[in-house]
Design a protein around this motif. Structure first.
Motif, mmCIF file in Angstrom:
data_model
loop_
_atom_site.group_PDB
_atom_site.id
_atom_site.type_symbol
_atom_site.label_atom_id
_atom_site.label_comp_id
_atom_site.label_asym_id
_atom_site.label_seq_id
_atom_site.Cartn_x
_atom_site.Cartn_y
_atom_site.Cartn_z
ATOM 1 N N ARG A 19 72.224 45.237 26.729
ATOM 2 C CA ARG A 19 71.037 45.466 27.564
ATOM 3 C C ARG A 19 70.500 46.874 27.376
ATOM 4 O O ARG A 19 69.306 47.085 27.253
ATOM 5 C CB ARG A 19 71.380 45.220 29.030
ATOM 6 C CG ARG A 19 70.199 45.416 29.968
ATOM 7 C CD ARG A 19 70.577 45.232 31.419
ATOM 8 N NE ARG A 19 71.376 44.054 31.633
ATOM 9 C CZ ARG A 19 70.880 42.864 32.014
ATOM 10 N NH1 ARG A 19 69.606 42.738 32.243
ATOM 11 N NH2 ARG A 19 71.670 41.832 32.185
ATOM 12 N N ARG A 20 71.376 47.870 27.350
ATOM 13 C CA ARG A 20 70.923 49.248 27.212
ATOM 14 C C ARG A 20 70.218 49.476 25.885
ATOM 15 O O ARG A 20 69.186 50.138 25.842
ATOM 16 C CB ARG A 20 72.093 50.211 27.368
ATOM 17 C CG ARG A 20 72.604 50.247 28.783
ATOM 18 C CD ARG A 20 73.761 51.162 28.943
ATOM 19 N NE ARG A 20 74.181 51.192 30.334
ATOM 20 C CZ ARG A 20 75.075 52.010 30.806
ATOM 21 N NH1 ARG A 20 75.664 52.875 30.021
ATOM 22 N NH2 ARG A 20 75.399 51.966 32.071
ATOM 23 N N GLN A 21 70.780 48.920 24.819
ATOM 24 C CA GLN A 21 70.131 49.052 23.513
ATOM 25 C C GLN A 21 68.772 48.359 23.514
ATOM 26 O O GLN A 21 67.818 48.867 22.936
ATOM 27 C CB GLN A 21 71.006 48.470 22.407
ATOM 28 C CG GLN A 21 72.163 49.349 22.039
ATOM 29 C CD GLN A 21 72.969 48.736 20.931
ATOM 30 O OE1 GLN A 21 73.334 47.560 20.989
ATOM 31 N NE2 GLN A 21 73.237 49.514 19.905
ATOM 32 N N VAL A 23 66.766 47.939 26.019
ATOM 33 C CA VAL A 23 65.829 48.769 26.778
ATOM 34 C C VAL A 23 65.290 49.874 25.872
ATOM 35 O O VAL A 23 64.075 50.093 25.790
ATOM 36 C CB VAL A 23 66.499 49.371 28.037
ATOM 37 C CG1 VAL A 23 65.638 50.476 28.634
ATOM 38 C CG2 VAL A 23 66.766 48.285 29.062
ATOM 39 N N LEU A 24 66.176 50.571 25.184
ATOM 40 C CA LEU A 24 65.744 51.682 24.325
ATOM 41 C C LEU A 24 64.863 51.200 23.182
ATOM 42 O O LEU A 24 63.854 51.837 22.852
ATOM 43 C CB LEU A 24 66.958 52.447 23.798
ATOM 44 C CG LEU A 24 67.804 53.129 24.871
ATOM 45 C CD1 LEU A 24 69.003 53.817 24.241
ATOM 46 C CD2 LEU A 24 66.987 54.100 25.701
ATOM 47 N N LEU A 53 65.599 46.956 33.237
ATOM 48 C CA LEU A 53 66.076 48.066 34.061
ATOM 49 C C LEU A 53 66.149 47.676 35.533
ATOM 50 O O LEU A 53 67.004 48.166 36.266
ATOM 51 C CB LEU A 53 65.173 49.292 33.884
ATOM 52 C CG LEU A 53 65.325 50.009 32.546
ATOM 53 C CD1 LEU A 53 64.202 51.015 32.357
ATOM 54 C CD2 LEU A 53 66.677 50.689 32.457
ATOM 55 N N PHE A 58 69.778 51.951 34.394
ATOM 56 C CA PHE A 58 70.243 52.665 33.207
ATOM 57 C C PHE A 58 69.419 53.940 33.151
ATOM 58 O O PHE A 58 68.235 53.909 32.841
ATOM 59 C CB PHE A 58 70.046 51.782 31.980
ATOM 60 C CG PHE A 58 70.252 52.437 30.650
ATOM 61 C CD1 PHE A 58 71.298 53.332 30.432
ATOM 62 C CD2 PHE A 58 69.416 52.141 29.593
ATOM 63 C CE1 PHE A 58 71.488 53.914 29.193
ATOM 64 C CE2 PHE A 58 69.594 52.717 28.354
ATOM 65 C CZ PHE A 58 70.634 53.605 28.154
ATOM 66 N N THR A 59 70.014 55.053 33.492
ATOM 67 C CA THR A 59 69.292 56.309 33.674
ATOM 68 C C THR A 59 68.504 56.723 32.437
ATOM 69 O O THR A 59 67.328 57.062 32.532
ATOM 70 C CB THR A 59 70.260 57.437 34.091
ATOM 71 O OG1 THR A 59 70.929 57.034 35.274
ATOM 72 C CG2 THR A 59 69.515 58.732 34.345
ATOM 73 N N GLY A 61 67.404 54.927 29.951
ATOM 74 C CA GLY A 61 66.288 54.001 29.747
ATOM 75 C C GLY A 61 65.166 54.244 30.731
ATOM 76 O O GLY A 61 63.986 54.198 30.374
ATOM 77 N N THR A 62 65.525 54.519 31.982
ATOM 78 C CA THR A 62 64.514 54.783 33.006
ATOM 79 C C THR A 62 63.740 56.056 32.684
ATOM 80 O O THR A 62 62.512 56.083 32.781
ATOM 81 C CB THR A 62 65.163 54.890 34.398
ATOM 82 O OG1 THR A 62 65.830 53.657 34.673
ATOM 83 C CG2 THR A 62 64.132 55.160 35.478
#
Length: 93
Positions: A19-21, A23-24, A53, A58-59, A61-62
């Motif tokens: 998920r984090r990847q 988002v980026l 998000l 996810f800081t 990403g935000t």
């Protein structure tokens, strides 16, 4: 065309990309579309990132999504930009 292929790959391979990847990558795609002048596509990618998000904070990403929003301030009357703002407000809540 390369961005469209990358976008399709990100969406199709969502199971293997964390998920984090995602988002980026979506924020990077949004920024690239913004630089190309395609606000609708930029906001679409950014909205997808905002939705991810919203599901799990996810800081980094935000922060990157907010930086994109700041860069996109020129056309404030855009419906796509207002939709993005709605998602960003939900993240902040």
């Amino acid at each position: 065309h390369a961005r469209e292929v990358l976008t399709a790959a990100v969406v199709a391979d969502a199971r293997t990309i964390g998920r984090r990847q995602r988002v980026l990558i979506l924020v990077d795609l949004a920024t690239a579309e913004l630089c190309s002048g395609n606000l609708a596509a930029a906001c679409s990618h950014a909205t997808q990132a905002a939705e991810l998000l919203h599901q799990a904070a996810f800081t980094v990403g935000t922060v990157r999504l907010r930086a994109f929003r700041t860069a996109a301030q020129r056309p404030l009357n855009s419906a796509a930009l207002r939709a993005l703002d709605d998602h960003l407000i939900r993240i902040a809540a």
